[in-house]
Motif scaffolding. Structure first.
Motif, short mmCIF file in Angstrom:
data_model
loop_
_atom_site.label_atom_id
_atom_site.label_comp_id
_atom_site.label_asym_id
_atom_site.label_seq_id
_atom_site.Cartn_x
_atom_site.Cartn_y
_atom_site.Cartn_z
N HIS A 108 0.81 -1.23 0.00
CA HIS A 108 0.00 0.00 0.00
C HIS A 108 0.84 1.28 0.00
CE1 HIS A 108 -3.25 -2.75 0.47
NE2 HIS A 108 -2.95 -3.06 1.73
N PRO A 156 0.85 1.44 -5.75
CA PRO A 156 0.90 0.65 -4.53
C PRO A 156 0.78 -0.85 -4.84
CG PRO A 156 -0.90 2.27 -4.46
CD PRO A 156 -0.34 2.28 -5.84
N ASP A 158 -0.36 -4.79 -3.32
CA ASP A 158 -1.23 -5.46 -2.35
C ASP A 158 -0.60 -6.81 -2.03
OD1 ASP A 158 -3.17 -6.90 -1.01
OD2 ASP A 158 -4.82 -5.91 -2.07
#
Length: 193
Positions: A108, A156, A158
C-alpha cells in the motif's frame, strides 16, 4: 593535412596519411618538428606517414611538420603541417558495486523511491557517460530515472493479491564509441505485509 583520427589501439606501422609535394624533380620527405615523442615515421621517397609505436591518448593531438626537399639541392624545400588526433576507445563496461540488491517495500505504499543505483565506468568523456534503464519491466510496476539511476515503484502493491517478490533487472549503458557497453544489476523487491 588533417587525416582521419586514429584509434588509441592502433598497432605500430598503421597508415596515417600520404603527404604529396608537387614538384618536377624527386623530393625527400622528412618530419622536421612537432613529433618529439617519435610516434610517426615518414617514407623518404613516397611521403607515406605511419605510426612507429603505440599511441598514448594523453599526448594527442600531435601537430608535426613534414618537409619536402629537392633531392639534389637541400636549399630548396617546403613544409606542411600534419595534425593527428586519437580517439579514446571504449575500454570498460559500466559496473555496479553489487550485481544483486534486496529491498523491502511495505504494501500500500504510494508510488515511491525504492533505491538509487550507481554504476562506475572507468572510461572518460562520452565513453563513461551512463544512462540507466530497466531490462524486464515486471508489468509496468517500476520505472528508473535514466540519469540519476533512482528506481521507483509506480503504484501501490497489495501483499495478499499480488506476488510478494519482484526481480527487476536494471542496466547502466555507456555512450561508447564504437559500441555501447552495459552492466547489469538485479534488484529483488520484497513486498512486506
Amino acid at each position: 593535412y588533417h587525416p582521419a583520427p586514429l584509434s588509441e589501439k592502433s598497432p605500430t606501422d598503421t597508415f596515417v596519411v600520404e603527404v604529396r609535394a608537387l614538384y618536377k624533380l624527386p623530393v625527400n620527405y622528412s618530419i622536421t618538428s612537432g613529433d618529439e615523442k617519435g610516434y610517426f615515421i615518414i617514407h623518404p621517397s613516397n611521403g607515406i606517414v605511419r605510426t612507429s609505436k603505440n599511441l598514448k591518448l594523453e599526448d594527442f593531438p600531435v601537430n608535426f611538420k613534414v618537409r619536402a626537399t629537392d633531392s639534389s639541392n637541400a636549399a630548396i624545400f617546403n613544409e606542411v603541417e600534419v595534425k593527428v588526433e586519437v580517439i579514446d576507445e571504449n575500454d570498460f563496461p559500466p559496473v555496479f558495486p553489487s550485481s544483486l540488491l534486496e529491498e523491502r517495500l511495505p504494501e500500500h505504499s504510494p508510488a515511491t523511491q525504492i533505491v538509487q543505483l550507481k554504476a562506475q565506468d572507468n572510461d572518460t568523456g562520452r565513453n563513461g557517460l551512463l544512462t540507466y534503464g530497466i531490462l524486464n519491466g515486471q508489468g509496468l510496476k517500476f520505472r528508473i530515472n535514466e540519469t540519476t539511476g533512482i528506481l521507483y515503484s509506480t503504484a501501490p502493491f497489495d501483499y495478499e493479491e499480488e506476488p510478494a517478490e519482484y526481480q527487476v533487472v536494471v542496466y547502466a549503458e555507456d555512450d561508447g564509441i564504437p559500441e555501447k557497453k552495459r552492466g547489469y544489476c538485479t534488484v529483488v523487491i520484497k513486498i512486506t505485509d
